[in-house]
Scaffold this motif. Sequence first.
Motif, short mmCIF file in Angstrom:
data_model
loop_
_atom_site.label_atom_id
_atom_site.label_comp_id
_atom_site.label_asym_id
_atom_site.label_seq_id
_atom_site.Cartn_x
_atom_site.Cartn_y
_atom_site.Cartn_z
N LEU A 1 0.80 -1.22 0.00
CA LEU A 1 0.00 0.00 0.00
C LEU A 1 0.83 1.28 0.00
O LEU A 1 0.29 2.37 -0.14
N GLY A 2 2.13 1.16 0.22
CA GLY A 2 2.97 2.34 0.28
C GLY A 2 2.73 3.19 1.51
O GLY A 2 2.96 4.40 1.48
N LEU A 3 2.28 2.57 2.59
CA LEU A 3 1.99 3.28 3.84
C LEU A 3 2.85 2.74 4.97
O LEU A 3 3.15 1.56 5.01
N GLY A 4 3.19 3.62 5.90
CA GLY A 4 3.80 3.17 7.14
C GLY A 4 2.72 2.58 8.03
O GLY A 4 1.52 2.80 7.81
N ALA A 5 3.12 1.86 9.05
CA ALA A 5 2.15 1.22 9.94
C ALA A 5 1.25 2.24 10.63
O ALA A 5 0.03 2.04 10.71
N GLY A 6 1.83 3.33 11.11
CA GLY A 6 1.03 4.36 11.77
C GLY A 6 0.04 5.00 10.81
O GLY A 6 -1.12 5.24 11.16
N GLU A 7 0.48 5.26 9.58
CA GLU A 7 -0.42 5.83 8.58
C GLU A 7 -1.56 4.86 8.26
O GLU A 7 -2.72 5.29 8.15
N ALA A 8 -1.25 3.59 8.12
CA ALA A 8 -2.28 2.60 7.81
C ALA A 8 -3.28 2.49 8.96
O ALA A 8 -4.50 2.44 8.73
N ARG A 9 -2.79 2.46 10.18
CA ARG A 9 -3.69 2.39 11.34
C ARG A 9 -4.58 3.62 11.41
O ARG A 9 -5.77 3.54 11.71
N CYS A 10 -3.99 4.79 11.15
CA CYS A 10 -4.77 6.02 11.20
C CYS A 10 -5.79 6.08 10.08
O CYS A 10 -6.93 6.48 10.30
N LEU A 11 -5.41 5.67 8.88
CA LEU A 11 -6.37 5.67 7.78
C LEU A 11 -7.51 4.69 8.07
O LEU A 11 -8.67 5.00 7.80
N ASN B 1 -7.00 13.67 18.99
CA ASN B 1 -7.06 12.89 20.24
C ASN B 1 -7.87 11.62 20.05
O ASN B 1 -7.48 10.54 20.51
N ASP B 2 -9.03 11.74 19.40
CA ASP B 2 -9.86 10.57 19.14
C ASP B 2 -9.14 9.59 18.21
O ASP B 2 -9.21 8.38 18.39
N LEU B 3 -8.45 10.14 17.23
CA LEU B 3 -7.68 9.30 16.31
C LEU B 3 -6.63 8.50 17.06
O LEU B 3 -6.48 7.30 16.83
N ALA B 4 -5.91 9.16 17.96
CA ALA B 4 -4.88 8.47 18.74
C ALA B 4 -5.49 7.30 19.50
O ALA B 4 -4.94 6.19 19.49
N ALA B 5 -6.63 7.53 20.14
CA ALA B 5 -7.29 6.47 20.90
C ALA B 5 -7.76 5.34 20.00
O ALA B 5 -7.56 4.16 20.29
N ARG B 6 -8.37 5.68 18.87
CA ARG B 6 -8.91 4.67 17.96
C ARG B 6 -7.81 3.87 17.24
O ARG B 6 -7.99 2.71 16.94
N ALA B 7 -6.68 4.52 16.97
CA ALA B 7 -5.58 3.86 16.26
C ALA B 7 -4.56 3.23 17.21
O ALA B 7 -3.57 2.65 16.76
N ASN B 8 -4.79 3.35 18.52
CA ASN B 8 -3.87 2.81 19.52
C ASN B 8 -2.46 3.38 19.37
O ASN B 8 -1.47 2.66 19.41
N LEU B 9 -2.40 4.69 19.20
CA LEU B 9 -1.14 5.40 19.08
C LEU B 9 -1.15 6.53 20.10
O LEU B 9 -2.20 6.93 20.57
N ASP B 10 0.04 7.07 20.41
CA ASP B 10 0.04 8.26 21.25
C ASP B 10 -0.30 9.47 20.36
O ASP B 10 -0.28 9.38 19.13
N GLN C 1 2.27 10.52 17.65
CA GLN C 1 2.31 9.60 16.52
C GLN C 1 1.10 9.78 15.62
O GLN C 1 1.22 9.81 14.39
N ALA C 2 -0.08 9.90 16.23
CA ALA C 2 -1.32 10.08 15.46
C ALA C 2 -1.27 11.39 14.68
O ALA C 2 -1.68 11.45 13.51
#
Length: 151
Positions: free
Chosen positions: A35-45, A57-66, A69-70
């Motif tokens: 996909l050409g994405l990093g893991a954090g980018e894929a989780r956030c998308l 803030n909601d993105l960080a919680a939903r993607a399990n990132l700080d 990072q989000a």
Amino acid sequence: MSAELPPLQDFLTYRLHQLNKLTDRHSSEAYATELGLGAGEARCLAAIGQFAPLSVNDLAARANLDKAQASRAAQMLVARDLVQKAPCDTDARGVVLTPTRSGKLLYKRVMRLISQRNADIFGCLSADEQRQLETFFDRLIAHARRQSVES
């Protein structure tokens, strides 16, 4: 070492961390090559595609990132025109994130890859064992959340 404590490798938390590291490595490689994405980018998308609109803030919680990072991953997705950033109606300092048209298309590919990774990881378990494991994880997550709120 204390006689009453089991060896480190027998602790569930140690084993969960080990499984997480092993599966994260393979998932990260798949996100990058397919996909050409990093893991954090894929989780956030994946999180934005599933739960939009989201604040950082909601993105960080939903993607399990700080939050940092989000925020970085969201900015990368905005720069690639996969996510749109708009002012938040309720917080003048905040923004909300939603997928763009191309982001929605890539989100579907991310979700197919996540589905395939889950099938690869849990394929050694029967359907009944997978349902049991899901139930156990739901209980453990709920318990950990309650403990987090109480402390």
